[in-house]
Design a protein around this motif. Structure first.
Motif, PDB file in Angstrom:
ATOM      1  N   ILE A  78       2.635  -0.754  -0.077  1.00  0.00           N
ATOM      2  CA  ILE A  78       1.944   0.519  -0.297  1.00  0.00           C
ATOM      3  C   ILE A  78       1.130   0.960   0.911  1.00  0.00           C
ATOM      4  N   SER A 124      -5.028   2.498  -1.251  1.00  0.00           N
ATOM      5  CA  SER A 124      -3.768   1.799  -0.993  1.00  0.00           C
ATOM      6  C   SER A 124      -4.031   0.349  -0.578  1.00  0.00           C
ATOM      7  N   TRP A 157       4.615  -7.242  -3.989  1.00  0.00           N
ATOM      8  CA  TRP A 157       5.138  -6.012  -3.381  1.00  0.00           C
ATOM      9  C   TRP A 157       4.051  -5.040  -2.948  1.00  0.00           C
ATOM     10  N   SER A 163       0.917   9.755  -5.564  1.00  0.00           N
ATOM     11  CA  SER A 163       0.826   8.292  -5.500  1.00  0.00           C
ATOM     12  C   SER A 163      -0.593   7.833  -5.834  1.00  0.00           C
ATOM     13  N   THR A 203       3.633   5.982  -8.527  1.00  0.00           N
ATOM     14  CA  THR A 203       3.229   5.549  -7.191  1.00  0.00           C
ATOM     15  C   THR A 203       4.394   5.591  -6.214  1.00  0.00           C
ATOM     16  N   LEU A 204       5.529   5.009  -6.621  1.00  0.00           N
ATOM     17  CA  LEU A 204       6.643   4.925  -5.673  1.00  0.00           C
ATOM     18  C   LEU A 204       7.240   6.292  -5.380  1.00  0.00           C
ATOM     19  N   LEU A 226       4.940   7.862  -3.010  1.00  0.00           N
ATOM     20  CA  LEU A 226       4.979   7.302  -1.649  1.00  0.00           C
ATOM     21  C   LEU A 226       6.258   7.706  -0.925  1.00  0.00           C
ATOM     22  N   VAL A 227       7.389   7.634  -1.623  1.00  0.00           N
ATOM     23  CA  VAL A 227       8.649   8.032  -0.991  1.00  0.00           C
ATOM     24  C   VAL A 227       8.586   9.495  -0.585  1.00  0.00           C
ATOM     25  N   TRP A 272       4.334   2.197 -11.456  1.00  0.00           N
ATOM     26  CA  TRP A 272       5.291   2.097 -10.356  1.00  0.00           C
ATOM     27  C   TRP A 272       6.058   3.390 -10.148  1.00  0.00           C
ATOM     28  N   THR A 273       6.446   4.086 -11.246  1.00  0.00           N
ATOM     29  CA  THR A 273       7.207   5.332 -11.079  1.00  0.00           C
ATOM     30  C   THR A 273       6.394   6.351 -10.308  1.00  0.00           C
TER      31      THR A 273
END
Lengths: 800, 140, 112
Positions: free
Chosen positions: A432, A414, A428, A314, A277-278, A281-282, A274-275
């Motif tokens: 993505i 994705s 969630w 990501s 990837t997010l 993405l951000v 999650w770290t």
């Protein structure tokens, strides 16, 4: 054979060589000589391709500090080879381009020295197997980046950008170092390969997550991930070849490389997934969003680089899920994301390098990079325009260009992630592909801005400063080569995929043997293709209606930016440290002495009391004779009388009393050498004092306040008591036997009967030699002080 | 010239000789008895200082043309090179050696390389001490 | 004896530090000189006092006093002489250039 280690060191050697040759090259541009280095290195690495594509690896070790497990180990696998080829290949193109880009007034030796320094350091980063060696090279890339951003150091913005990038990347680098040390304390080795092999034993280790986040901090700061991305736009103050090389193609990919390298170590758990990837993405979204509003072409490319780096990041995050599944169909499915990341990393270097070079040409030929002052350049610069179209359409992900392929693979990854059954992704995960799609629309918009606002519309030649023509052929060669790659990789992607990407993939997730991806340009009418179609339609609409929705950017209040946060943090840090420093650095010697002694009392006295070491035992004392008692009393009285002496002459004579009494003590305590020395030294010292008193004024009573005197007396008594207590404690206990018995063999070992002299001249002669050196330096100091007379005015000149 | 100066100069002529002899004795006796490079050097230096104090520096400099700055540098050089020499013979830096030899007149005598090292120390001490005192007294 | 010397060391240290904390340069220099006296005595007493004869093997005694502290002190005496000479000359030159022997008046200029 130490070919690879030599390959890392060659740029450094050449750097050292530059100052010697740059004056002797005559009319040949220094760049042509420098160009040899990346070309030779590139061919060295190309020769390794067949070995690596057979899934072999190369390893070479030079022992450096073996006792600490620090060896200069070079390890070449698919991942390192891709990076090495990018570094040397892009390096060659950039050097070639810079020959035509730099103006004669720039300092070539500095530029090429820094560039080679960077090249060597970057090769070191991607080839080192040892964590500490990697760290050293990592920081070297930050330093060379700093030097290159500040290349035009007379500009304020260059200095600001250089400082910002250094502060942020070194801050992350230090975090990474801490993470490395934690890894070492977990696994007991600094070798990345050994860590990968043994990390499975420590899934519950307390340091596992701290080490992971600290290493990610290093990677995110280096690769300009949100919210550490703010240094990259300011780094654009560097000359454009540097931006193309360091700040899009290579250095910013060091963080990505680090994430890839450590995927087998940390991958496969939810936190990493999650770290990475997010954050990716951000960053992807935020970079694209900011890029749209830029009016400076280089700033636009900077934000687009941030965005693309987020995309690659990501993908590595998504791909790490493969390690959770292990060998099998699912593992192979998510392993594709890593494959796509590697592919996009290469593609990004090609199209972004070409675009930066295009901006460099526009800037060089037209004199501005401001979109509002550009337009209609298509007629004047047709070749450059072609490169711009190829590069930005590839970035936008349009067909027949390599960007299309990797973007499709990104969508595949994705979409797959949306249905990921683990890590809570089933609820969630749908976010993505949505973020990915929105960011891609924005990417499409700024790519169109880049091409159409610059090259179409009405020519604004009146506003431009120079005559607009194509540059010399040499400047077009490098972007042309990159454009050939952009198109070539579309039609023959599997040449790259089979020989480089697949070995790299196997290096990152070796346990997943089912991952043998193949790149197809045509997948049929699937979700990904419709996503691309949607991007083109919505993106075109947004571009055409750009003026009506540009107001959205005004919603963000001015000053609410991360850069403003950084600036105010630096400002307050400066103010706070200034405040603290001016409050204790008074420039007043007695204050400093007071700090030193107070600290001594607190540290030494405190330790004595709190450790319970304090003990007083008088039983082992030798007896006191009458003379000794009298002498002690004389010394104590003389010492206290000095405090009340009315003239400095009296004080010095009292000091003489102390000195000669000590000489007598030396006699009583069986130290004839000391007694002799003390007698002569005391005489000479007294003579010296008297000589100086000829010139110094008589001393006056202390004009300090009662409070200061009281404070001084308190500190003095405190220190005296502390010393006494420490002395008594040490005297009353014997922790270990004295080593002096050894020196009593002085006759056999040194041929002398005088033990003290044997210690001075033989056993501990090094001390004695350095002592004579100290004496010599003090003598020189005295002589210089006396002879060096500053003129009355010269002291003031220094301050002006 | 007042009477004190005459007494000082006359006495110091004799005393300097005694101090110098004593200093050289101390230097050589240091191996087995109290003394050595530091003490010998200091005592010899104090003899020179007495000379400079009782006579003016020009007179002494004429009779004794020694540059004490260079002397101290020479001392450091001697001490260091006596340490470097054994490195060429496979020893560690500053390792000393000694041996016993039968010499005419002296009989069985111990010769030690540490004497060279001590001589370097002594020269440094002499040079520095005299240099410091001279620098201050010659100023203005 | 050792304890008595250590107490004397304490007294010398107190005096020395009080002098060092003063504003007058000559007092500070005297303070450092006295501080080195105190340290020499301290080092010597740490090795034990009067536990044997002088450290000369020619004496052929059963027990010698500890020679190591003596060697250390010998070095320290000469070094403290060098340091005293240096700071004394520094003070003297500072007085010549600045016209004051008061450390309070010798503070660096504000723009440093």
């Amino acid at each position: 054979m130490y070919l690879l280690i030599l390959a890392i060191l060659v740029p450094f050697f050449f750097t050292a060589f530059i100052p010697l040759i740059h004056n002797r090259v005559g009319s040949i541009h220094l760049g042509w000589l420098v160009l040899v280095v990346p070309l030779v290195l590139f061919s060295i690495f190309v020769v390794q391709v067949p070995t690596i594509s057979n899934s072999d690896t190369l390893m070479q070790t030079v022992h450096w500090i073996p006792s600490l497990g620090i060896n200069f180990t070079v390890y070449l696998d698919g991942l390192s080879l891709i990076m090495a080829l990018l570094i040397t290949g892009m390096g060659a193109l950039v050097v070639l381009y810079s020959i035509y880009y730099l103006s004669p007034s720039d300092s070539f030796p500095h530029f090429y020295a820094y560039l080679l320094l960077f090249m060597g350091a970057m090769l070191g980063v991607v080839l080192s197997d040892n964590l500490l060696v990697l760290y050293v090279f990592w920081e070297l890339t930050s330093i060379s980046s700093f030097l290159l951003i500040a290349f035009w150091y007379h500009r304020k913005n260059s200095r600001y950008g250089a400082q910002k990038s250094l502060l942020i990347t070194v801050f992350g680098g230090l975090g990474m170092l801490a993470g490395f040390l934690m890894l070492h304390s977990m696994t007991g080795t600094f070798s990345i390969r050994e860590i990968v092999a043994t990390i499975g034993q420590y899934p519950e280790h307390a340091l596992f997550y701290p080490a992971m986040f600290l290493i990610l901090l290093g990677a995110f700061t280096k690769s300009a991930q949100f919210p550490f991305h703010i240094w990259l736009p300011d780094a654009m103050e560097a000359p454009t070849p540097v931006s193309a090389y360091l700040h899009s193609a290579t250095m910013v990919k060091a963080g990505i490389y680090l994430v890839a390298r450590f995927t087998p170590v940390f991958g496969g758990n939810a936190a990493w997934f999650w770290t990475v990837t997010l954050v990716g993405l951000v960053t992807l979204f935020w970079g694209a969003y900011c890029a749209v509003r830029q009016t400076d072409l280089k700033a636009l490319l900077a934000y687009s680089t941030i965005s693309q780096l987020g995309l690659i990041m990501s993908l590595f995050g998504l791909g790490s899920a493969a390690l959770h599944f292990g060998d099998g169909e699912q593992g192979a499915l998510y392993g594709l994301a890593i494959f796509a990341a590697l592919f996009h990393m290469v593609n990004h270097s090609t199209f972004k390098g070409a675009l930066f070079m295009v901006v460099g040409i526009v800037d060089h030929q037209v004199g501005t990079r401001d979109i509002r002052r550009l337009g209609g350049l298509m007629a004047a610069l047709p070749i450059t325009f072609t490169f711009a179209v190829i590069g930005s359409f590839s970035m936008a992900g349009l067909p027949f260009l390599n960007g299309f392929l990797s973007k499709e693979m990104f969508f595949t990854a994705s979409v797959n992630a949306a249905s990921l059954p683990i890590f809570g992704a089933s609820t969630w995960g749908i976010v993505i592909p949505i973020i990915a799609w929105i960011a891609s629309v924005l990417t499409f918009v700024y790519c169109m801005i880049f091409v159409f606002r610059t090259f179409f519309g009405t020519p604004q030649s009146k506003k431009a400063d120079r005559k607009q023509v194509e540059p010399t052929l040499g400047m077009l060669v490098s972007p042309a080569i990159l454009c050939v790659f952009i198109i070539g990789l579309f039609f023959a992607p599997n040449l790259l995929g089979d020989h480089l990407l697949r070995p790299a993939l196997n290096g990152i997730i070796p346990e997943i043997s089912g991952a043998t991806p193949h790149i197809y340009a045509w997948h049929g009418f699937n979700t990904e293709l419709f996503m691309t179609l949607g991007i083109v339609i919505v993106g075109s609409a947004l571009y055409l209606t750009f003026r009506s929705w540009i107001k959205i950017f005004r919603l963000q209040p001015a000053g609410w930016t991360f850069t403003a946060l950084y600036n105010s943090f630096l400002k307050n840090l400066k103010r706070a440290s200034n405040w603290i420093t001016t409050h204790y650095m008074t420039g007043h010697l007695p204050s400093y002495f007071a700090y030193i002694f107070m600290f001594f009392i607190l540290a030494a006295g405190g330790a004595l009391i709190f450790t319970g070491a304090l003990s007083i035992d008088l039983t082992s004392d030798s007896p006191i004779s009458v003379y000794e008692g009298l002498l002690t009393a004389v010394m104590a009285i003389a010492a206290i009388s000095i405090l009340f002496a009315k003239s400095h002459l009296a004080a010095v004579l009292l000091n003489g009393v102390l000195g000669f009494s000590i000489a007598i003590f030396f006699v009583l305590f069986r130290a004839p050498d000391l007694a002799l020395t003390q007698l002569v030294i005391e005489t000479v010292t007294t003579v010296l004092f008297l000589l100086c008193f000829l010139f110094l004024p008589e001393w006056t009573a202390e004009d300090s306040s009662k409070r200061t005197k009281f404070r001084n007396a308190f500190i003095a008594i405190g220190a005296g008591v502390t010393i006494t207590l420490i002395g008594l404690t040490v005297n009353s206990g014997k922790l270990f036997e004295s080593i002096s018995g050894y020196f009593e063999n002085s006759y056999e070992l040194a041929g002398g009967d005088n033990i003290v002299n044997a210690i001075l001249g033989d056993f501990r002669a090094f001390d004695t030699m350095l002592e004579s050196l100290v004496l010599f330096i003090a003598g020189l100091g005295v002589y210089t002080l006396i002879r060096l007379k500053l003129g009355k005015g010269s002291g003031k000149d220094e301050h002006q | 010239m007042n009477i004190n100066d005459v007494i000082l100069k006359t006495v110091s002529k004799a005393v300097v000789l005694i101090i110098l002899t004593f200093g050289i004795y101390l230097f050589f006796s240091g191996h087995n008895h109290p003394g050595g490079g530091f003490i010998g050097g200091l005592v010899i230096a104090s003899a020179f200082v007495l000379m400079f104090l009782s006579y003016d520096s020009e007179t002494v400099s004429e009779a004794l043309p020694i540059d004490f700055k260079k002397l101290s540098g020479l001392g450091v050089l001697l001490a260091m090179s006596s340490g470097i020499a054994p490195m060429f013979l496979g020893g560690a830096f500053l390792s000393q050696s000694f041996g016993y030899f039968d010499l005419p007149i002296f009989g069985k005598t111990e010769l030690a390389t540490v004497t060279i090292f001590e001589a370097g120390i002594a020269l440094t001490v002499i040079g520095v001490v005299v240099n410091i005192i001279l620098s201050i007294s010659e100023d203005e | 004896m050792e304890s008595l010397i250590i107490v004397l060391v304490g007294v010398l240290t107190t005096v020395a530090i009080y002098l060092v904390l003063s504003k007058n340069v000559v007092r500070v220099i005297l303070g450092t000189a006295i501080l080195s006296h105190a340290v020499h005595l301290l080092i010597l007493s740490m090795g034990g006092l009067k536990l044997g004869t002088v450290p000369l093997l020619g004496e052929e005694a059963v027990k010698y006093v500890d020679a190591l502290p003596q060697a250390l002190i010998l070095t320290a005496i000469v070094i403290s002489f060098a340091v005293t000479a240096f700071i004394l000359v520094l003070a003297y030159r500072a007085y010549q250039e600045l016209g004051t022997d008061n450390l309070g008046a010798m503070r660096g200029s504000d723009d440093e």
